[in-house]
Design a protein around this motif. Sequence first.
Motif, PDB file in Angstrom:
ATOM      1  N   UNK A   1      20.424  50.386  43.624  1.00  0.00           N
ATOM      2  CA  UNK A   1      20.989  50.919  44.853  1.00  0.00           C
ATOM      3  C   UNK A   1      22.163  50.044  45.263  1.00  0.00           C
ATOM      4  N   UNK A   2      23.318  50.676  45.469  1.00  0.00           N
ATOM      5  CA  UNK A   2      24.486  49.935  45.915  1.00  0.00           C
ATOM      6  C   UNK A   2      24.477  49.855  47.423  1.00  0.00           C
ATOM      7  N   UNK A   3      24.798  48.702  47.930  1.00  0.00           N
ATOM      8  CA  UNK A   3      24.949  48.559  49.370  1.00  0.00           C
ATOM      9  C   UNK A   3      26.421  48.727  49.703  1.00  0.00           C
ATOM     10  N   UNK A   4      26.695  49.450  50.779  1.00  0.00           N
ATOM     11  CA  UNK A   4      28.074  49.638  51.181  1.00  0.00           C
ATOM     12  C   UNK A   4      28.162  49.647  52.694  1.00  0.00           C
ATOM     13  N   UNK A   5      29.388  49.544  53.189  1.00  0.00           N
ATOM     14  CA  UNK A   5      29.669  49.577  54.622  1.00  0.00           C
ATOM     15  C   UNK A   5      30.418  50.857  54.949  1.00  0.00           C
ATOM     16  N   UNK A   6      30.265  51.312  56.185  1.00  0.00           N
ATOM     17  CA  UNK A   6      31.007  52.471  56.672  1.00  0.00           C
ATOM     18  C   UNK A   6      31.855  52.019  57.848  1.00  0.00           C
ATOM     19  N   UNK A   7      33.115  52.401  57.836  1.00  0.00           N
ATOM     20  CA  UNK A   7      34.043  52.066  58.918  1.00  0.00           C
ATOM     21  C   UNK A   7      34.513  53.369  59.554  1.00  0.00           C
ATOM     22  N   UNK A   8      34.232  53.546  60.826  1.00  0.00           N
ATOM     23  CA  UNK A   8      34.609  54.755  61.551  1.00  0.00           C
ATOM     24  C   UNK A   8      35.728  54.423  62.526  1.00  0.00           C
ATOM     25  N   UNK A   9      36.785  55.230  62.488  1.00  0.00           N
ATOM     26  CA  UNK A   9      37.925  55.005  63.373  1.00  0.00           C
ATOM     27  C   UNK A   9      37.720  55.780  64.659  1.00  0.00           C
ATOM     28  N   UNK A  10      37.602  55.100  65.746  1.00  0.00           N
ATOM     29  CA  UNK A  10      37.404  55.582  67.120  1.00  0.00           C
ATOM     30  C   UNK A  10      35.926  55.654  67.457  1.00  0.00           C
ATOM     31  N   UNK A  11      35.646  55.515  68.710  1.00  0.00           N
ATOM     32  CA  UNK A  11      34.277  55.550  69.192  1.00  0.00           C
ATOM     33  C   UNK A  11      33.980  56.827  69.934  1.00  0.00           C
ATOM     34  N   UNK A  12      34.588  57.935  69.493  1.00  0.00           N
ATOM     35  CA  UNK A  12      34.364  59.225  70.135  1.00  0.00           C
ATOM     36  C   UNK A  12      33.031  59.825  69.734  1.00  0.00           C
TER      37      UNK A  12
END
Length: 93
Positions: free
Chosen positions: A2-13
């Motif tokens: 299992x690969x671990x990854x990060x998620x980056x979301x632009x804006x807090x809407x």
Amino acid sequence: MVKEFNAYLLSGGIGSLATTTFMIRDSRLPGGNIFILEAKPLLGGSMDRAGNPGETVEPETVEPETVEPEIVEPETVQPETVEPETVEPESIE
């Protein structure tokens, strides 16, 4: 593996907040691997009513227009006559 990854979301809407919920619930991505990048100090996007915290915004009052109803006469439609087809039975040999 299992690969671990990060998620980056632009804006807090609301879209990013909903996406975060589904990533945690459906993808089992740990919340610590999700990063919301927002310029403002308050999350929620348009849900914050575009005002300052603690400030109330009065809704606009819109007067309804007076519109005369349009009278539409129904059209007279003549039924279409369809002649049935004559089908000859096939002979069995």
